[in-house]
Design a protein around this motif. Structure first.
Motif, PDB file in Angstrom:
ATOM      1  N   MET A   1       9.361   0.248   6.132  1.00 47.54           N
ATOM      2  CA  MET A   1      10.758   0.600   5.903  1.00 47.54           C
ATOM      3  C   MET A   1      10.956   2.106   5.723  1.00 47.54           C
ATOM      4  SD  MET A   1      12.129  -2.387   5.978  1.00 47.54           S
ATOM      5  CE  MET A   1      13.768  -2.096   5.294  1.00 47.54           C
ATOM      6  N   GLU A   2       9.869   2.842   5.568  1.00 48.21           N
ATOM      7  CA  GLU A   2       9.967   4.280   5.358  1.00 48.21           C
ATOM      8  C   GLU A   2      10.336   4.988   6.662  1.00 48.21           C
ATOM      9  OE1 GLU A   2      10.376   7.820   4.260  1.00 48.21           O
ATOM     10  OE2 GLU A   2       9.864   6.389   2.677  1.00 48.21           O
ATOM     11  N   LYS A   3      11.397   5.783   6.635  1.00 50.74           N
ATOM     12  CA  LYS A   3      11.892   6.449   7.843  1.00 50.74           C
ATOM     13  C   LYS A   3      11.189   7.762   8.121  1.00 50.74           C
ATOM     14  CE  LYS A   3      16.468   4.306   7.497  1.00 50.74           C
ATOM     15  NZ  LYS A   3      17.935   4.536   7.379  1.00 50.74           N
ATOM     16  N   ASN A   4      10.732   8.437   7.069  1.00 48.96           N
ATOM     17  CA  ASN A   4      10.021   9.688   7.285  1.00 48.96           C
ATOM     18  C   ASN A   4       8.636   9.386   7.836  1.00 48.96           C
ATOM     19  OD1 ASN A   4       7.977  11.805   6.323  1.00 48.96           O
ATOM     20  ND2 ASN A   4       9.912  12.861   5.958  1.00 48.96           N
ATOM     21  N   PRO A   5       8.310   9.859   9.058  1.00 52.09           N
ATOM     22  CA  PRO A   5       7.041   9.463   9.699  1.00 52.09           C
ATOM     23  C   PRO A   5       5.800   9.925   8.950  1.00 52.09           C
ATOM     24  CG  PRO A   5       8.134  11.204  10.941  1.00 52.09           C
ATOM     25  CD  PRO A   5       9.126  10.731   9.925  1.00 52.09           C
ATOM     26  N   GLU A   6       5.860  11.091   8.318  1.00 53.76           N
ATOM     27  CA  GLU A   6       4.684  11.595   7.609  1.00 53.76           C
ATOM     28  C   GLU A   6       4.428  10.791   6.329  1.00 53.76           C
ATOM     29  OE1 GLU A   6       5.278  15.788   7.064  1.00 53.76           O
ATOM     30  OE2 GLU A   6       4.200  16.229   8.916  1.00 53.76           O
ATOM     31  N   ARG A   7       5.476  10.519   5.584  1.00 53.51           N
ATOM     32  CA  ARG A   7       5.305   9.714   4.378  1.00 53.51           C
ATOM     33  C   ARG A   7       4.959   8.277   4.754  1.00 53.51           C
ATOM     34  NH1 ARG A   7       9.708  10.699  -0.019  1.00 53.51           N
ATOM     35  NH2 ARG A   7      11.062   9.577   1.410  1.00 53.51           N
ATOM     36  N   ARG A   8       5.533   7.792   5.836  1.00 54.44           N
ATOM     37  CA  ARG A   8       5.232   6.445   6.324  1.00 54.44           C
ATOM     38  C   ARG A   8       3.740   6.303   6.616  1.00 54.44           C
ATOM     39  NH1 ARG A   8       7.929   2.482  10.030  1.00 54.44           N
ATOM     40  NH2 ARG A   8       6.336   1.680  11.450  1.00 54.44           N
ATOM     41  N   ALA A   9       3.145   7.334   7.238  1.00 53.44           N
ATOM     42  CA  ALA A   9       1.713   7.292   7.559  1.00 53.44           C
ATOM     43  C   ALA A   9       0.863   7.190   6.292  1.00 53.44           C
ATOM     44  CB  ALA A   9       1.327   8.526   8.370  1.00 53.44           C
ATOM     45  N   LEU A  10       1.270   7.908   5.241  1.00 54.56           N
ATOM     46  CA  LEU A  10       0.531   7.846   3.980  1.00 54.56           C
ATOM     47  C   LEU A  10       0.656   6.471   3.328  1.00 54.56           C
ATOM     48  CD1 LEU A  10       1.182  11.288   2.247  1.00 54.56           C
ATOM     49  CD2 LEU A  10      -1.037  10.330   2.885  1.00 54.56           C
ATOM     50  N   LEU A  11       1.875   5.950   3.261  1.00 49.85           N
ATOM     51  CA  LEU A  11       2.080   4.635   2.655  1.00 49.85           C
ATOM     52  C   LEU A  11       1.325   3.555   3.426  1.00 49.85           C
ATOM     53  CD1 LEU A  11       5.893   4.770   1.763  1.00 49.85           C
ATOM     54  CD2 LEU A  11       3.945   5.146   0.257  1.00 49.85           C
ATOM     55  N   LYS A  12       1.346   3.666   4.746  1.00 45.71           N
ATOM     56  CA  LYS A  12       0.641   2.698   5.585  1.00 45.71           C
ATOM     57  C   LYS A  12      -0.860   2.746   5.311  1.00 45.71           C
ATOM     58  CE  LYS A  12      -0.114   1.510  10.475  1.00 45.71           C
ATOM     59  NZ  LYS A  12       0.168   1.936  11.883  1.00 45.71           N
ATOM     60  N   TYR A  13      -1.391   3.954   5.158  1.00 43.16           N
ATOM     61  CA  TYR A  13      -2.814   4.115   4.877  1.00 43.16           C
ATOM     62  C   TYR A  13      -3.171   3.525   3.517  1.00 43.16           C
ATOM     63  CZ  TYR A  13      -7.151   6.450   3.545  1.00 43.16           C
ATOM     64  OH  TYR A  13      -8.423   6.710   3.095  1.00 43.16           O
ATOM     65  N   PHE A  14      -2.362   3.810   2.511  1.00 40.82           N
ATOM     66  CA  PHE A  14      -2.622   3.258   1.180  1.00 40.82           C
ATOM     67  C   PHE A  14      -2.437   1.745   1.165  1.00 40.82           C
ATOM     68  CE2 PHE A  14      -2.287   7.649  -0.053  1.00 40.82           C
ATOM     69  CZ  PHE A  14      -3.140   7.747  -1.138  1.00 40.82           C
ATOM     70  N   TYR A  15      -1.638   1.235   2.063  1.00 44.04           N
ATOM     71  CA  TYR A  15      -1.464  -0.215   2.189  1.00 44.04           C
ATOM     72  C   TYR A  15      -2.756  -0.878   2.654  1.00 44.04           C
ATOM     73  CZ  TYR A  15       0.363  -4.675   3.925  1.00 44.04           C
ATOM     74  OH  TYR A  15       0.576  -6.013   4.182  1.00 44.04           O
ATOM     75  N   GLY A  16      -3.557  -0.142   3.423  1.00 47.59           N
ATOM     76  CA  GLY A  16      -4.833  -0.683   3.881  1.00 47.59           C
ATOM     77  C   GLY A  16      -5.103  -0.482   5.348  1.00 47.59           C
ATOM     78  N   SER A  17      -4.180   0.158   6.061  1.00 48.93           N
ATOM     79  CA  SER A  17      -4.367   0.391   7.489  1.00 48.93           C
ATOM     80  C   SER A  17      -5.323   1.558   7.723  1.00 48.93           C
ATOM     81  CB  SER A  17      -3.019   0.683   8.157  1.00 48.93           C
ATOM     82  OG  SER A  17      -2.145  -0.413   8.035  1.00 48.93           O
ATOM     83  N   ASN A  18      -5.776   1.676   8.959  1.00 50.11           N
ATOM     84  CA  ASN A  18      -6.670   2.767   9.316  1.00 50.11           C
ATOM     85  C   ASN A  18      -5.933   4.098   9.287  1.00 50.11           C
ATOM     86  OD1 ASN A  18      -8.849   1.011   9.768  1.00 50.11           O
ATOM     87  ND2 ASN A  18      -8.248   0.694  11.907  1.00 50.11           N
ATOM     88  N   ALA A  19      -6.665   5.162   9.005  1.00 50.03           N
ATOM     89  CA  ALA A  19      -6.086   6.505   9.038  1.00 50.03           C
ATOM     90  C   ALA A  19      -5.684   6.836  10.469  1.00 50.03           C
ATOM     91  CB  ALA A  19      -7.104   7.515   8.527  1.00 50.03           C
ATOM     92  N   ASP A  20      -4.451   7.329  10.650  1.00 48.98           N
ATOM     93  CA  ASP A  20      -4.003   7.574  12.022  1.00 48.98           C
ATOM     94  C   ASP A  20      -3.297   8.908  12.206  1.00 48.98           C
ATOM     95  OD1 ASP A  20      -1.647   7.077  10.732  1.00 48.98           O
ATOM     96  OD2 ASP A  20      -1.148   5.257  11.841  1.00 48.98           O
ATOM     97  N   ASP A  21      -3.422   9.833  11.238  1.00 54.55           N
ATOM     98  CA  ASP A  21      -2.931  11.190  11.458  1.00 54.55           C
ATOM     99  C   ASP A  21      -3.867  12.150  10.728  1.00 54.55           C
ATOM    100  OD1 ASP A  21      -2.263  11.027   8.781  1.00 54.55           O
ATOM    101  OD2 ASP A  21      -0.195  11.685   9.046  1.00 54.55           O
ATOM    102  N   ASP A  22      -3.601  13.443  10.846  1.00 50.70           N
ATOM    103  CA  ASP A  22      -4.545  14.435  10.330  1.00 50.70           C
ATOM    104  C   ASP A  22      -4.805  14.291   8.829  1.00 50.70           C
ATOM    105  OD1 ASP A  22      -4.832  15.477  12.836  1.00 50.70           O
ATOM    106  OD2 ASP A  22      -3.442  17.161  12.535  1.00 50.70           O
ATOM    107  N   LEU A  23      -3.735  14.127   8.046  1.00 53.39           N
ATOM    108  CA  LEU A  23      -3.919  14.072   6.598  1.00 53.39           C
ATOM    109  C   LEU A  23      -4.646  12.803   6.164  1.00 53.39           C
ATOM    110  CD1 LEU A  23      -3.588  15.178   3.793  1.00 53.39           C
ATOM    111  CD2 LEU A  23      -1.247  14.285   3.739  1.00 53.39           C
ATOM    112  N   THR A  24      -4.243  11.661   6.678  1.00 56.07           N
ATOM    113  CA  THR A  24      -4.919  10.416   6.277  1.00 56.07           C
ATOM    114  C   THR A  24      -6.370  10.404   6.758  1.00 56.07           C
ATOM    115  OG1 THR A  24      -4.002   9.291   8.230  1.00 56.07           O
ATOM    116  CG2 THR A  24      -2.808   9.050   6.151  1.00 56.07           C
TER     117      THR A  24
END
Length: 274
Positions: free
Chosen positions: A157-180
């Motif tokens: 539900m997060e619209k900001n793509p950068e914050r979305r990537a972090l939340l997705k990673y903490f949810y348990g998904s694989n890292a998929d951008d530079d910071l994660t």
């Protein structure tokens, strides 16, 4: 086992966030702000107003030139986070306001909780709070305090793509951008650091020792089997210590022989007493 420890482990999170190359962009993404440089005020910072008051241990406690950031990883919903933020704020302010200083010297404050659950049940990825006037929401108290709760389960539900990537990673998904990917690399490195493994495993070993003590004193069949009051009191004491250390409730149950219901009741009664 260390190989199973993820970023959502409190100790791992606090350790990884000691890297400014990770911590600074993490805060920037989560809050949508810019930070020139951060200063570490200690990992797992202990705060206490006096020897007799309840102390707190913060996972990450950092500041920049005019703001202070407290960041906590929260795996279990103990129903007390809103009240905890109130207490955190008070102790945090005391630590910055020395005798004789003016109130305006207090820094702007952000208290962030990254939660593996939806604290408020509204399916929002982020819940942000600041003090505003009930009669006119356009009027802010302007006390420079912010409390933000992140619900990783609602990452989609997060619209900001950068914050979305972090939340997705903490949810348990694989890292998929530079910071994660940087975070995941640091997690991998940290898992293999000998000293970190030793320190983290010490906690696990202490739990095993407490569990062994409990079983030696008649806990193998639980309280309902008529164990001694002394053994039960020792298990309750151990459970309180482990709860204060943010140990998982199921692990506490296995370690002490107490049921989950007893531990949850102990948590509620402890918070009421405090």
């Amino acid at each position: 086992m260390p190989e199973e420890i993820r970023i959502t482990d409190n100790f791992m999170f606090a350790t990884v966030m000691q890297n400014e190359r990770i911590c600074r962009p993490f805060i920037e993404r989560m809050l949508g702000i810019s930070i020139e440089k951060i200063i570490y005020l200690e990992r797992e910072k202990d705060l206490k107003s006096d020897p007799y008051s309840k102390g707190i241990r913060l996972d990450v406690f950092v500041k920049d030139s005019s703001r202070v950031f407290t960041i906590e990883m929260q795996c279990l919903d103990r129903k007390d986070l809103p009240l905890r933020t109130r207490y955190y704020q008070g102790l945090q302010d005391i630590s910055f306001l020395d005798k004789g200083n003016l109130y305006r010297s207090l820094p702007e404050s952000y208290i962030l909780f990254v939660c593996l659950f939806d604290l408020f049940g509204k399916d929002l990825p982020v819940y942000s709070f600041k003090n505003i006037c009930e009669e006119d929401p356009s009027v802010s108290l302007n006390d420079k305090t912010h409390k933000v709760f992140y619900n990783v389960n609602a990452w989609e539900m997060e619209k900001n793509p950068e914050r979305r990537a972090l939340l997705k990673y903490f949810y348990g998904s694989n890292a998929d951008d530079d910071l994660t990917k940087d975070i995941e690399e640091q997690v991998h490195i940290t898992r293999n650091l000998r000293e970190w493994r030793k320190e983290h495993m010490t906690v696990e070993q202490e739990i095993k020792i407490q569990a062994s003590y409990a079983y030696d004193n008649g806990f193998s069949n639980g309280v309902s089997q008529g164990i001694s009051q002394g053994a039960h009191d020792k298990a309750v004491e151990t459970a309180r210590i482990l709860l204060d250390s943010k140990i998982d409730l199921l692990l506490i149950s296995k370690s002490t022989g107490l049921s989950l219901e007893e531990i949850e009741h102990l948590t509620d009664s402890t918070m009421t007493a405090r």
